[in-house]
Write an enzyme that holds these catalytic residues in place. Structure first.
Site, mmCIF file in Angstrom:
data_model
loop_
_atom_site.group_PDB
_atom_site.id
_atom_site.type_symbol
_atom_site.label_atom_id
_atom_site.label_comp_id
_atom_site.label_asym_id
_atom_site.label_seq_id
_atom_site.Cartn_x
_atom_site.Cartn_y
_atom_site.Cartn_z
ATOM 1 C CG LEU A 146 -2.134 -0.986 1.329
ATOM 2 C CD1 LEU A 146 -2.571 -0.447 2.958
ATOM 3 C CD2 LEU A 146 -2.938 -1.060 -0.097
ATOM 4 C CG ASP A 147 0.886 4.278 -2.996
ATOM 5 O OD1 ASP A 147 1.212 3.279 -3.487
ATOM 6 O OD2 ASP A 147 -0.230 4.788 -3.814
ATOM 7 N NE ARG A 148 6.453 8.011 3.214
ATOM 8 C CZ ARG A 148 7.439 7.709 4.026
ATOM 9 N NH1 ARG A 148 7.009 7.371 5.602
ATOM 10 N NH2 ARG A 148 8.086 7.593 3.475
ATOM 11 C CB THR A 150 -2.848 4.083 0.966
ATOM 12 O OG1 THR A 150 -2.909 4.774 -0.367
ATOM 13 C CG2 THR A 150 -4.056 3.143 1.009
ATOM 14 N NE ARG A 232 -1.739 8.189 -5.343
ATOM 15 C CZ ARG A 232 -0.776 8.263 -4.880
ATOM 16 N NH1 ARG A 232 -0.195 7.595 -4.588
ATOM 17 N NH2 ARG A 232 -0.474 9.549 -4.994
#
Length: 305
Positions: A146-148, A150, A232
């Site tokens: 997961l993105d930082r 998120t 996104r």
């Protein structure tokens, strides 16, 4: 072996009110000063800390997002920012608490956890490293990313064998992943499917509108594919970028409420897949919306009423 119930977690806090941005106006004596030096002087923090704020894309000049540390300021410029907890010059680094990773589900092979926003998947001070310390198991490894910024459900394996089996499950698209997002603007259609190709690869995002008004939309999304920044980029492509997304989102804060949202409002809410190691069983985990997400919903007049 039957799944082990997670330890009881602390009661979920009420949604905190969104942090109000601070506004600093550049004086005549500060003409030509760089944004980095301005923040350093006004906040009484190191230049390194000031640059970290700029790099995090939480600093706006005259309601325009600015991420260049050497951006020069002129008298009358309005610099808006939200002071993060770790920004203060008097912060005692030794007193900083390392985030606790909440376990949602586990058995002898896997852990499903609720990753906080602001924590990397892998690397130094990452969810992977924190879980290894919490569970006293150096073999724990992230199955996916997961993105930082998120938050939400992530799956970790407890052994190399379990990791390999789970990765294969993800490759064959047998994983169901749901996300919650707060997007800019009012989305008219109740449900739709976005299929714009990303990086030359097939990408499919199913969108369901939960609530909407003229300024924002609360969405539930299911992705069939896992392309980089898929949700996104897909939402930005239909001109409804995720609120708080500094890379693909709004760069001009015509709505002052945008200044208060300091991270992308994207949350991995649910994960389900056939158990890679036990035939006939499934892994399923749900992560409730975090406080900052619920606060952002309230800020834009959405969420529970």
């Amino acid at each position: 072996m039957a799944p082990v119930a997670p330890k009881s977690a602390p009661r979920r806090p009420a949604a905190a009110p969104a942090a109000k941005p601070k506004i600093a106006i550049v004086t005549r004596d500060e003409e030509g000063i760089t944004l980095q030096d301005f923040l350093s002087a006004r906040l009484k923090v190191t230049k390194r800390a000031a640059k970290a704020m700029i790099d995090a894309r939480v600093v706006w000049v005259n309601r325009k997002l600015v991420w260049i540390a050497r951006h020069t300021l002129q008298p009358g410029d309005k610099v808006a920012f939200v002071v993060q907890k770790s920004t203060g010059a008097k912060q005692d680094k030794s007193a900083e608490a390392r985030p606790h990773i909440r376990i949602l589900w586990q058995d002898e092979w896997y852990l499903a956890v609720d990753k906080p926003a602001g924590v990397l998947t892998q690397g130094r001070n990452s969810a992977e490293e924190l879980l290894r310390e919490q569970e006293h198991n150096r073999a724990i490894a992230a199955v996916h990313r997961l993105d930082r910024e998120t938050s939400g459900v992530m799956l970790f394996a407890k052994s190399a064998e379990a990791l390999e089996a789970a990765i294969e499950m993800f490759k064959t698209h047998r994983v169901v992943k749901f996300y919650a997002a707060l997007a800019a603007g009012g989305i008219e259609r109740q449900a739709s499917t976005l299929t714009e190709t990303l990086d030359g690869e097939r990408a499919v995002t199913h969108v369901k509108k939960m609530q909407s008004n003229a300024e924002a939309s609360f969405l539930s999304l299911r992705i069939e594919t896992g392309r980089t920044h898929q949700i996104r980029r897909h939402l930005a492509g239909i001109r409804h970028p995720i609120i708080g997304d500094r890379q693909y989102g709004v760069k001009q804060a015509n709505d002052p409420r945008l200044l208060s949202v300091t991270r992308q409002m994207l949350h991995a809410s649910e994960l389900e897949l056939p158990h890679p190691m036990v035939l006939g069983q499934h892994i399923k985990a749900h992560a409730p919306l975090p406080a900052d997400f619920r606060s952002a919903l309230k800020l834009f007049g959405l969420g529970k009423r």
